[in-house]
Design an enzyme around this catalytic site. Structure first.
Site, PDB file in Angstrom:
ATOM      1  CG  HIS A 255      -1.930   1.590   1.314  1.00 46.14           C
ATOM      2  ND1 HIS A 255      -1.401   2.204   2.596  1.00 46.14           N
ATOM      3  CD2 HIS A 255      -3.142   1.479   0.908  1.00 46.14           C
ATOM      4  CE1 HIS A 255      -2.824   3.061   1.998  1.00 46.14           C
ATOM      5  NE2 HIS A 255      -3.356   2.229   0.976  1.00 46.14           N
ATOM      6  CB  CYS A 256       3.875   2.157   1.576  1.00 44.91           C
ATOM      7  SG  CYS A 256       3.133   2.088   3.396  1.00 44.91           S
ATOM      8  CB  ILE A 257       6.909   1.416  -2.060  1.00 39.04           C
ATOM      9  CG1 ILE A 257       7.430   0.602  -0.844  1.00 39.04           C
ATOM     10  CG2 ILE A 257       8.075   2.122  -3.051  1.00 39.04           C
ATOM     11  CD1 ILE A 257       8.093   0.380  -0.675  1.00 39.04           C
TER      12      ILE A 257
END
Length: 221
Positions: free
Chosen positions: A57-59
């Site tokens: 979900h982040c990078i």
């Protein structure tokens, strides 16, 4: 901003090493050996290893929040956007290498049975968010391949907002592996039997560097 900087640091460095992987492959150089050698420097270098793309979900997502916000201030975040382009192109690169492997065997991708190993975005988890494995599966299917997957952490392909496959995880047996035309290692779960895979996969495409020392020919992607 602190979280964004940390995420962007990883996104940019993963994009760099993924681009280096493509260059090294064309030159016949083992990029994993290169990274390991560079990591012997006692300071100033953090090893990042290439793969089939970015997941989680982040990078793959968070850096572009800053890109969007920066535009309100008249700024263009070139590093962020360039690394995003490189990382998003990696599934296409994997599919291209799979096609090359099939061509070497006198086969076309269209109509071939391709098994993708690991559809979670990273090893030893069941998290499917932004998984590059799913992009690889969709690209393979779009080019006419019959796609299947095996993942001990994802027994049934989940309902996802943008992706859909009516598939369940294939058992990894010698007979089943041999029934596919190509096998693509996308996520290197510890629970995979790597010796079994190496012995029985007709064509093995390795995106994670698990088979660097293999005697059998392995396609590095």
């Amino acid at each position: 901003m602190t979280k964004l900087l940390e995420n962007i640091h990883r996104a940019v460095n993963i994009g760099l090493v993924n681009e280096m992987k493509v260059v090294a492959d064309r030159m016949g150089i083992d990029i994993f050996e290169v990274v390991d050698a560079a990591a012997t420097k006692p300071f100033g270098f953090t090893p990042y290893y290439p793969g089939p793309g970015l997941g989680g979900h982040c990078i793959p997502i968070d850096p572009f929040y800053l890109t969007w916000k920066a535009r309100e201030y008249g700024l263009h975040t070139r590093f962020i956007e360039l690394s995003g382009e490189v990382n998003q192109a990696m599934p296409e690169y994997v599919v291209s290498k799979t096609m090359d492997g099939l061509n070497d065997q006198g086969k076309a991708l269209k109509g071939s049975r391709v098994l993708v190993l690991g559809i979670a975005y990273k090893k030893n988890v069941d998290d499917m968010r932004e998984s590059p494995s799913v992009a690889i599966m969709e690209l393979l299917e779009a080019k006419g391949a019959q796609v299947a997957y095996s993942d001990p952490h994802v027994l049934h392909f989940p309902k996802m907002r943008e992706h859909h496959f009516e598939l369940s995880s294939e058992p990894l047996t010698a007979e089943n592996l041999a029934s596919f035309d190509a096998v693509v290692l996308a996520t290197d779960h510890d629970r995979f039997d790597y010796e079994l895979i190496l012995e029985h996969a007709p064509i093995l495409v390795d995106t994670r560097g698990k088979y660097r020392a293999a005697n059998k020919t392995v396609i590095k992607a």
